[in-house]
Motif scaffolding. Structure first.
Motif, PDB file in Angstrom:
ATOM      1  N   ASN A 160       0.844  -1.193   0.000  1.00  0.00           N
ATOM      2  CA  ASN A 160       0.000   0.000   0.000  1.00  0.00           C
ATOM      3  C   ASN A 160       0.879   1.243   0.000  1.00  0.00           C
ATOM      4  O   ASN A 160       1.847   1.314   0.759  1.00  0.00           O
ATOM      5  N   GLN A 161       0.537   2.198  -0.852  1.00  0.00           N
ATOM      6  CA  GLN A 161       1.224   3.499  -0.839  1.00  0.00           C
ATOM      7  C   GLN A 161       0.273   4.530  -0.262  1.00  0.00           C
ATOM      8  O   GLN A 161      -0.871   4.637  -0.700  1.00  0.00           O
ATOM      9  N   PHE A 162       0.771   5.319   0.713  1.00  0.00           N
ATOM     10  CA  PHE A 162      -0.067   6.282   1.403  1.00  0.00           C
ATOM     11  C   PHE A 162       0.200   7.709   0.913  1.00  0.00           C
ATOM     12  O   PHE A 162       1.211   7.985   0.268  1.00  0.00           O
ATOM     13  N   ALA A 163      -0.728   8.577   1.224  1.00  0.00           N
ATOM     14  CA  ALA A 163      -0.636   9.959   0.761  1.00  0.00           C
ATOM     15  C   ALA A 163       0.578  10.680   1.326  1.00  0.00           C
ATOM     16  O   ALA A 163       1.074  11.638   0.720  1.00  0.00           O
ATOM     17  N   ASP A 164       1.073  10.244   2.469  1.00  0.00           N
ATOM     18  CA  ASP A 164       2.238  10.902   3.080  1.00  0.00           C
ATOM     19  C   ASP A 164       3.566  10.362   2.556  1.00  0.00           C
ATOM     20  O   ASP A 164       4.625  10.742   3.048  1.00  0.00           O
ATOM     21  N   GLY A 165       3.523   9.450   1.567  1.00  0.00           N
ATOM     22  CA  GLY A 165       4.744   8.941   0.970  1.00  0.00           C
ATOM     23  C   GLY A 165       5.268   7.668   1.595  1.00  0.00           C
ATOM     24  O   GLY A 165       6.275   7.126   1.130  1.00  0.00           O
ATOM     25  N   ALA A 166       4.607   7.161   2.642  1.00  0.00           N
ATOM     26  CA  ALA A 166       5.041   5.919   3.274  1.00  0.00           C
ATOM     27  C   ALA A 166       4.437   4.720   2.543  1.00  0.00           C
ATOM     28  O   ALA A 166       3.490   4.851   1.764  1.00  0.00           O
ATOM     29  N   TYR A 167       5.005   3.544   2.803  1.00  0.00           N
ATOM     30  CA  TYR A 167       4.524   2.297   2.206  1.00  0.00           C
ATOM     31  C   TYR A 167       4.328   1.275   3.321  1.00  0.00           C
ATOM     32  O   TYR A 167       4.981   1.338   4.369  1.00  0.00           O
ATOM     33  N   ALA A 168       3.430   0.313   3.085  1.00  0.00           N
ATOM     34  CA  ALA A 168       3.199  -0.741   4.069  1.00  0.00           C
ATOM     35  C   ALA A 168       2.966  -2.054   3.346  1.00  0.00           C
ATOM     36  O   ALA A 168       2.280  -2.083   2.316  1.00  0.00           O
ATOM     37  N   PRO A 169       3.534  -3.153   3.852  1.00  0.00           N
ATOM     38  CA  PRO A 169       3.265  -4.460   3.246  1.00  0.00           C
ATOM     39  C   PRO A 169       1.826  -4.888   3.542  1.00  0.00           C
ATOM     40  O   PRO A 169       1.287  -4.602   4.608  1.00  0.00           O
ATOM     41  N   TRP A 170       1.227  -5.593   2.596  1.00  0.00           N
ATOM     42  CA  TRP A 170      -0.148  -6.056   2.766  1.00  0.00           C
ATOM     43  C   TRP A 170      -0.225  -7.150   3.822  1.00  0.00           C
ATOM     44  O   TRP A 170      -1.212  -7.274   4.547  1.00  0.00           O
ATOM     45  N   ALA A 171       0.826  -7.973   3.905  1.00  0.00           N
ATOM     46  CA  ALA A 171       0.768  -9.154   4.763  1.00  0.00           C
ATOM     47  C   ALA A 171       0.930  -8.840   6.244  1.00  0.00           C
ATOM     48  O   ALA A 171       0.549  -9.647   7.086  1.00  0.00           O
ATOM     49  N   VAL A 172       1.508  -7.689   6.579  1.00  0.00           N
ATOM     50  CA  VAL A 172       1.773  -7.362   7.983  1.00  0.00           C
ATOM     51  C   VAL A 172       1.206  -5.972   8.266  1.00  0.00           C
ATOM     52  O   VAL A 172       1.641  -4.992   7.657  1.00  0.00           O
ATOM     53  N   SER A 173       0.281  -5.863   9.164  1.00  0.00           N
ATOM     54  CA  SER A 173      -0.317  -4.569   9.493  1.00  0.00           C
ATOM     55  C   SER A 173       0.547  -3.824  10.497  1.00  0.00           C
ATOM     56  O   SER A 173       1.232  -4.432  11.321  1.00  0.00           O
ATOM     57  N   GLY A 174       0.503  -2.503  10.407  1.00  0.00           N
ATOM     58  CA  GLY A 174       1.221  -1.677  11.366  1.00  0.00           C
ATOM     59  C   GLY A 174       2.669  -1.452  11.037  1.00  0.00           C
ATOM     60  O   GLY A 174       3.389  -0.834  11.820  1.00  0.00           O
ATOM     61  N   VAL A 175       3.146  -1.945   9.889  1.00  0.00           N
ATOM     62  CA  VAL A 175       4.540  -1.744   9.491  1.00  0.00           C
ATOM     63  C   VAL A 175       4.579  -0.710   8.376  1.00  0.00           C
ATOM     64  O   VAL A 175       3.967  -0.900   7.323  1.00  0.00           O
ATOM     65  N   PHE A 176       5.261   0.410   8.599  1.00  0.00           N
ATOM     66  CA  PHE A 176       5.362   1.475   7.607  1.00  0.00           C
ATOM     67  C   PHE A 176       6.834   1.736   7.329  1.00  0.00           C
ATOM     68  O   PHE A 176       7.649   1.817   8.250  1.00  0.00           O
TER      69      PHE A 176
END
Length: 233
Positions: A160-176
């Motif tokens: 996932n790519q967020f509006a603030d420029g961070a990314y997160a894996p789909w498989a693990v929540s809470g990791v940016f």
């Protein structure tokens, strides 16, 4: 007279083409040595030579300087500007051209694919539509997708790519993290999940074979062996 000639020669050196300077210097030297070789005559001679050479704009500038020095009743004043130019007059300057607008910098198009190397394998992530609107209160702008095995659609890995420029894996929540970090987490976790699923399937298949085929067959063989041994004895 020497000062007047020096002034004219300095002007020639600054404004006139180098190819014309020898000819202009010879003409000015001849005029300076003549009986009428005054400052005004030097500028008039220079203007005539420039006209002959096709340098009309430079000739006009030389004539302007001639007008400042020529007698007020000289007939050329009427042709050139209607009278002798006054030293007190401020020369009319041409308006400066409007500033040239710089070419607008073209907007850089966003990349649609990105390559990440995880351990010894290279993965190409492709930009896809956002899979959801928000994750933990963060606005998702798009997703990035790859497949651990190109021939297996179930091996899909997504960021996932967020509006603030961070990314997160789909498989693990809470990791940016940044793109590379999020991709590494997603790929490793998805690989472990696939390995676990395949191992579990393999164990179930082995268990099923033992239960339904090997063990019954062993029992039958044991019974037959006992029966044959009893008959033989």
């Amino acid at each position: 007279m020497a000062d007047a000639l020096s002034e004219v020669l300095n002007w020639v050196a600054l404004h006139c083409p180098a190819s014309l300077r020898p000819e202009l210097l010879a003409a000015l030297s001849a005029t300076q040595q003549s009986d009428e070789g005054g400052p005004a005559e030097l500028w008039r001679t220079l203007a005539e030579k420039l006209v002959s050479a096709g340098q009309i704009e430079l000739a006009r500038e030389a004539l302007k300087r001639w007008q400042l020095l020529a007698p007020p009743d000289h007939p050329l004043h009427a042709i050139l500007g209607g009278g002798a130019a006054s030293e007190a007059e401020t020369p009319v300057e041409k308006p400066a051209p409007p500033p040239r607008m710089a070419n607008p910098i073209p907007k850089r198009e966003e990349a649609t694919s990105r390559i990440v190397r995880v351990i010894d394998t290279t993965y190409t992530f492709h930009r896809v539509e956002a899979q959801m609107d928000k994750v933990q209160g963060r606005q998702v702008v798009c997703g990035w997708e790859t497949f651990l095995d190109a021939s297996d659609k179930s091996s899909r890995a997504v960021l996932n790519q967020f509006a603030d420029g961070a990314y997160a894996p789909w498989a693990v929540s809470g990791v940016f993290s940044d793109f590379a970090g999020a991709a590494a987490v997603e790929v490793v976790v998805r690989t472990m999940q696939r390995h676990f699923v395949f191992t579990a399937k393999s164990s179930d298949k082995t268990r099923h074979t033992l239960t339904n085929f090997v063990l019954p067959a062993t029992a039958v063989i044991s019974v037959l062996a006992g029966y044959l041994m009893g008959v033989l004895h």
